[in-house]
Design an enzyme around this catalytic site. Structure first.
Site, PDB file in Angstrom:
ATOM      1  N   THR A  76       9.924  -7.332  15.898  1.00 57.92           N
ATOM      2  CA  THR A  76      10.889  -6.231  15.747  1.00 57.92           C
ATOM      3  C   THR A  76      11.528  -5.908  17.093  1.00 57.92           C
ATOM      4  O   THR A  76      12.751  -5.772  17.199  1.00 57.92           O
ATOM      5  CB  THR A  76      10.202  -4.980  15.158  1.00 57.92           C
ATOM      6  OG1 THR A  76       9.848  -5.245  13.799  1.00 57.92           O
ATOM      7  CG2 THR A  76      11.128  -3.770  15.190  1.00 57.92           C
ATOM      8  N   ASN A 155      11.411 -14.077   4.883  1.00 61.54           N
ATOM      9  CA  ASN A 155      10.063 -13.529   4.693  1.00 61.54           C
ATOM     10  C   ASN A 155       9.717 -13.256   3.233  1.00 61.54           C
ATOM     11  O   ASN A 155       8.552 -13.219   2.867  1.00 61.54           O
ATOM     12  CB  ASN A 155       9.895 -12.246   5.514  1.00 61.54           C
ATOM     13  CG  ASN A 155      11.006 -11.247   5.255  1.00 61.54           C
ATOM     14  OD1 ASN A 155      12.178 -11.555   5.442  1.00 61.54           O
ATOM     15  ND2 ASN A 155      10.653 -10.050   4.823  1.00 61.54           N
ATOM     16  N   CYS A 328       8.689  -0.440  -4.601  1.00 62.19           N
ATOM     17  CA  CYS A 328       8.120   0.804  -5.121  1.00 62.19           C
ATOM     18  C   CYS A 328       6.999   1.293  -4.220  1.00 62.19           C
ATOM     19  O   CYS A 328       6.791   2.476  -4.039  1.00 62.19           O
ATOM     20  CB  CYS A 328       7.576   0.581  -6.522  1.00 62.19           C
ATOM     21  SG  CYS A 328       6.838   2.024  -7.244  1.00 62.19           S
TER      22      CYS A 328
END
EC number: 2.8.1.7
Length: 404
Positions: A76, A155, A328
């Protein structure tokens, strides 16, 4: 066989015991605990030597010069440093950046931030195989384009972009090319002497190293300049300040060294496991493979089970760790943005599960998981009125549902 079974290697990997041992030697008072930036005593020198050895090990996996490796806290940060670093340094040349709609959030959210700063970003839509073609990139290149940022391996669906061809194109046009290789290092061969890639992001924890450490490859020939985003003591040639975590770096180096030795054999073993799993679930009706059938890593198998809610299936597989294509779990009912970008409808996107296999996956685990998946899918479909309608030949897409 121990339960639960871990089949979520694309999310993270356990640290290899050989890596953990090397890391443990860099922590305690009788170990190599010094600050690598301490120039005046042997504790610092020993730590610096370990750091440079780790740098060499990372460089060797990808055939780069060790001086082209910059340590970061993970992929990141590497993505942020590459994209913001280039944008801010080269903005006088242009303010146009190209990426794709299925990048990792570390790239997409960085691009959105640059848009707020006045940069213009083009988001390419991949084919339904999850691949962005060189022709697509060429079609949107402009005179003011300064950077193309694309992932090597996706990914969520495991599809592999042709970064060699895209690199030829960007280099010929004088545009910098950044590749997020978090999911490909140790799985796909990377040769940065051949690839025309200017910047490449890496993560240790996707390759059996520790979390919290990553690297950014920054090309020296041709030389790429970056504006730092973390300032301080001028570590890493000023590109990334902060005391270097010797134990993490040693861990990442060892993990990449092991990957270099074992990648070819391990890829064959993983492909056999993935094929074995797929063969056992492939008798299920309305089963769809997401992503490319051919240009993919065997470690990742993303499947949609039509007429089954991904969340319900996750709950049914209580002793198998997998992840759902719909987010979710992160408190949103939005289906996966990656699968939506591949053209999957909401139903198929919602019914997807990513199975990812790794170094410690066994045949026994794969067989158990496949059996449990088949049982759960059949059971959930028995409870589904939509499945009954589909079996009765009703075209569900043509039904107009009443609002309630």
């Amino acid at each position: 066989m121990k339960l639960p079974i871990y089949l979520d290697y694309s999310a993270t990997t356990p640290v290899d015991p050989r890596v953990a041992q090397k890391m443990a030697d860099c922590l305690l008072v009788d170990g190599n605990f010094g600050n690598p930036a301490s120039r005046s005593h042997v504790f610092g020198w020993k730590a610096e030597e370990a750091v440079e050895n780790g740098r060499r090990q990372v460089a060797e996996l990808i055939n780069a010069d060790p001086r082209e490796i910059v340590w970061t806290s993970g992929a990141t940060e590497s993505d942020n440093l590459a994209i913001k670093g280039v944008a801010h340094f080269y903005q006088s040349k242009g303010k146009h950046i190209i990426t794709s709609k299925i990048e990792h959030k570390a790239v997409l959210d960085t691009a959105r931030q640059l848009e707020r700063e006045g940069f213009e970003v083009t988001y390419l839509e991949p084919g339904e195989d999850g691949i962005v073609t060189p022709a697509q990139v060429e079609a949107v290149l402009r005179d003011d384009t300064i950077l193309v940022s694309l992932m090597h391996v996706n990914n969520e669906v495991g599809s592999i972009n042709d970064i060699a061809a895209i690199g030829e194109l960007t280099r010929s046009r004088g545009v910098l090319f950044h590749v997020d290789a978090a999911q490909s290092a140790g799985k796909v061969e990377i040769d940065l002497q051949k690839l025309k890639v200017d910047l490449m992001s890496f993560s240790a924890h996707k390759a059996y190293g520790p979390k919290g450490i990553g690297a950014l490859y920054v090309s020296r020939k041709p030389r790429v300049r970056l504006e730092a985003i973390i300032h301080g003591g001028g570590h890493e040639r000023g590109m990334r300040s902060g005391t270097l975590p010797t134990h993490q770096i040693v861990g990442m180096g060892e993990a990449f060294a092991i990957a270099k030795q074992e990648m070819a054999a391990e890829n064959q073993r993983i492909k056999a496991l993935s094929d074995r799993f797929f063969k056992q679930v492939s008798d299920l009706e309305e089963l769809y493979v997401n992503g490319s059938q051919t240009a993919r890593v065997p470690h990742n198998l993303n499947l949609s089970f039509n007429y089954v809610e991904g969340e319900s299936l996750l709950m049914s597989l209580k002793d198998i760790a997998v992840s759902s294509g719909s987010a979710c779990t992160s408190a949103s009912l939005e289906p996966s943005y990656v699968l939506r970008a591949l053209g999957r409808n909401d139903e198929l996107a919602h019914s997807s599960i990513r199975f990812s296999f790794g170094r410690f996956t066994t045949e026994e685990e794969v067989d158990y998981a496949a059996q449990k998946v088949c049982e759960a899918v059949n059971k959930l479909r028995e409870l589904s009125p939509l499945w009954d309608m589909y079996k009765d030949g009703v075209d569900i897409s043509k039904i107009e549902w009443a609002a309630h």
